[in-house]
Write an enzyme that holds these catalytic residues in place. Structure first.
Site, short mmCIF file in Angstrom:
data_model
loop_
_atom_site.label_atom_id
_atom_site.label_comp_id
_atom_site.label_asym_id
_atom_site.label_seq_id
_atom_site.Cartn_x
_atom_site.Cartn_y
_atom_site.Cartn_z
CB CYS A 2 51.24 -28.77 -5.03
SG CYS A 2 51.69 -29.49 -6.65
NE ARG A 50 50.12 -30.76 -11.76
CZ ARG A 50 50.06 -31.33 -12.96
NH1 ARG A 50 49.09 -31.02 -13.79
NH2 ARG A 50 50.98 -32.22 -13.33
CG LEU A 51 55.27 -25.24 -9.43
CD1 LEU A 51 55.04 -23.98 -10.24
CD2 LEU A 51 56.38 -25.02 -8.42
CB VAL A 53 57.48 -30.12 -11.47
CG1 VAL A 53 58.91 -30.61 -11.67
CG2 VAL A 53 57.50 -28.78 -10.72
CG ASN A 77 53.97 -29.59 -1.22
OD1 ASN A 77 54.59 -29.33 -2.24
ND2 ASN A 77 54.29 -29.07 -0.04
N GLY A 78 55.08 -32.28 -3.31
CA GLY A 78 56.43 -32.82 -3.25
C GLY A 78 56.90 -33.44 -4.54
CD GLU A 79 58.56 -33.03 -8.13
OE1 GLU A 79 58.60 -34.14 -8.73
OE2 GLU A 79 57.88 -32.07 -8.53
CB SER A 377 69.11 -24.88 -2.85
OG SER A 377 69.68 -24.10 -1.83
N GLY A 378 72.00 -25.92 -2.01
CA GLY A 378 72.93 -26.64 -1.14
C GLY A 378 72.58 -26.67 0.32
#
Length: 614
Positions: A2, A50-51, A53, A77-79, A377-378
């Protein structure tokens, strides 16, 4: 993911500033295309994009909890990858939950533990909580700085946001750059010194820090940093521990209520994550994993192997697609697209960036977004495990400066004499390098090569890695795509930080301990493939296009760039085929073509943001 923003103002009625808050919030619409929300209650104003998820039907922000006469409001903003465990513990402590989203878990964690809640979090995050009982705003950023958080503090107002563009909407924050900011752009850039926001009135909260702002002022505290302790595990135990940590963090980061994919380059890092994702999806019955790769028109014709990029990726991508059975998406861009996106990538970052390395990622993320909302992603494996060439070359190890910027004299020579005298770029660089070296947490009794490699690891984790994380966050969120980076799990980073260099180099190979940890997960030929970085275009048409743009700027008397640079020096580089192609400018991927593109980005940034220099 977000976008968050807001401001605290002790004087005046903020209800009359709702339009200002809306404008600040709207600048972050790309980060959060699914919903928007604002909240004002003197002296605090919060905005959120907001995105969705987790729990898309619920979890709107700003999220508010009222406990008796105290109001708690959060923008986040985050997880949180340990949200299930935290939620269970909080329920046992009497908390009730109305949603399935981690925002509510985080807010309840703050209500229960206050600022100390950050010690319990495993995830990537930047958030702000207004606590009316304490009459303060509390901000925090994740331990490795995956999610950004900028702020500005003047006498009358405190302003914050996920990106500079949100702060710059507020009248208290001006697009002004001083000598230090110019030094960041021209001698440090496209990296940034931790905590610096380039704009003179703006800073960035450093990774692992919290900030409290109340009527007594602003207080910043570090809640996490790397610690140097003796490593007791042998090679076998170390490989097993690395494997366990990586498996755990990947599985945590694959949890989502929306489609998840992986970015696959055919190299060790991304192939490992893709393999683990495929295994997890098979075990949980979630079907086929989608993978994505990026390349450029005619790269197969123009690619030439060199120390930083020893081989082409395409055959190895196909090798892993065949091995894993993923639904693979080959994304390819041509020179005109990459060049045209340079301006958009500058506006997305709010600063000049990594030229076509940025613009191609921006385009790549836009394509991925058509089929997925979350990607794995790495990023960071090379910084954490010691994969870059500068970990292994004596000339770069002993350069006496940041090893990704080993031509400071050349960089300084690009500036006009007046600007060189004003900002003193070489002195500035030396000060920032000395500052970084001085931060390294020493290990008692460690000397020689081991001590040298600890310093190199610290520089990479705290100075180079943020550059790539910044790039990945801005370009992906500019497309409304959430990208997760399992190698940045703080437990993994802390453990690997203390692995002796001799064990990290197991088998005499760069990232040897990671390769050993992944035995049986990847085919041997992929497992022991030489490192290759994020792909860039090798098409000579790209050099021709960006050189032409740069030379046109030198002939444009209205360009704000001209008073800052030595135009003749740039013309000389453009006239030299060798310098134009192979100039050692920044990192592995940025040489002559990227220098020309960077100068056009600087010009675009100065014009678009109406940057004042003083």
């Amino acid at each position: 993911m977000c976008g968050i923003t807001g401001f605290i103002q002790w004087n005046g009625d903020l209800m009359h500033q709702s339009e200002l808050l809306l404008n600040m919030t709207q600048t972050l619409s790309d980060r959060g295309p699914d919903a928007a929300g604002t909240w004002i209650s003197n002296p605090c104003a919060f905005g959120h994009r907001r995105l969705s998820v987790m729990d898309p039907e619920n979890g709107a922000q700003p999220m508010i909890r009222q406990l008796e006469d105290i109001t708690y409001t959060i923008v986040y903003n985050g997880e949180l990858y340990n949200a299930p465990e935290l939620k269970k513990e909080l329920q046992q402590r009497g908390h009730f939950f109305r949603t399935q989203c981690d925002t509510e878990v985080l807010l309840e964690a703050y209500i229960e533990w206050g600022p100390e809640c950050v010690d319990r979090l495993n995830g990537i995050f930047a958030f702000a909580v207004w606590d009316s009982g304490r009459q303060q705003v509390f901000l925090a950023r994740d331990r490795l700085g995956v999610k950004p958080l900028f702020y500005s503090h003047t006498e009358n107002v405190f302003v914050f946001g996920s990106e500079p563009k949100a702060l710059l909407q507020h009248p208290a924050v001006e697009a002004v750059v001083d000598a230090e900011g110019l030094a960041e752009i021209f001698i440090i850039g496209p990296a940034r010194t931790p905590g610096h926001g380039v704009y003179s009135s703006m800073k960035e909260l450093r990774p692992g820090q919290t900030l409290t702002y109340n009527r007594d002022g602003m207080h910043i505290q570090t809640y996490w940093k790397l610690e140097s302790i003796a490593h007791e595990d042998d090679t076998e135990q170390t490989a097993l521990k690395v494997r366990e940590l990586l498996l755990d963090t990947v599985e945590r980061q694959l949890i989502s209520d929306v489609p998840v994919c992986t970015l696959l380059s055919g190299g060790l890092d991304s192939s490992a994550l893709s393999a683990l994702a495929v295994d997890y999806y098979k075990r949980t019955g979630q079907g086929q994993v989608h993978t994505y790769s990026v390349d450029y028109v005619d790269n197969d014709k123009h690619f030439k192997a060199h120390a930083f990029q020893p081989g082409a990726d395409a055959p190895w991508i196909q090798r892993m697609v065949d091995e894993l059975g993923t639904n693979h998406h080959w994304i390819e861009f041509d020179t005109p697209e990459v060049v045209a996106a340079l301006n958009n990538s500058t506006l997305t970052r709010d600063l000049p960036g990594m030229a076509d390395v940025d613009s191609s990622l921006y385009l790549f993320c836009q394509e991925i977004k058509k089929g997925a909302t979350v990607a794995i992603s790495g990023e960071a494996a090379d910084e954490v495990f010691g994969g870059y060439p500068w970990f292994h070359r004596e000339d770069m190890l002993n350069s006496g400066t940041f090893p990704w910027a080993v031509a400071p004299d050349m960089r300084a020579s690009l500036l006009s004499p007046e600007v060189r005298e004003w900002i003193k770029p070489l002195e500035y660089l030396n000060d920032r390098y000395s500052e970084a070296i001085g931060e390294v947490p020493k290990l008692s009794g460690e000397t020689g090569k081991a001590a040298q490699m600890r310093v190199m690891s610290y520089l990479n984790i705290t100075r180079f890695m943020p550059t790539l994380l910044d790039r990945k966050d801005r370009m992906s969120m500019g497309a409304g795509l959430e990208v997760r980076v399992p190698y940045c799990d703080h437990r993994l980073v802390q453990y690997v930080w203390n692995i002796p260099w001799s064990i990290k180099m197991t088998g005499g190979r760069e990232k040897g301990i990671l390769r050993k940890a992944l035995e049986g997960i990847l085919p041997d030929d992929v497992l022991y493939r030489k490192k290759s970085p994020y792909p860039k275009t090798h098409n000579p048409s790209y050099l021709a296009a960006v050189k032409k743009q740069a030379l046109e700027l030198l002939d444009d008397s209205s360009s704000p760039l001209l008073k800052l640079i030595d135009t003749q020096k740039v013309r000389d580089i453009a006239a030299s085929p060798e310098a134009s192609t192979n100039l050692p400018w920044f990192g592995q991927l940025m040489s002559g073509p990227q220098l020309f593109a960077y100068l056009t980005q600087v010009d675009n940034w100065l014009r678009t943001y109406k940057v004042a220099i003083r």
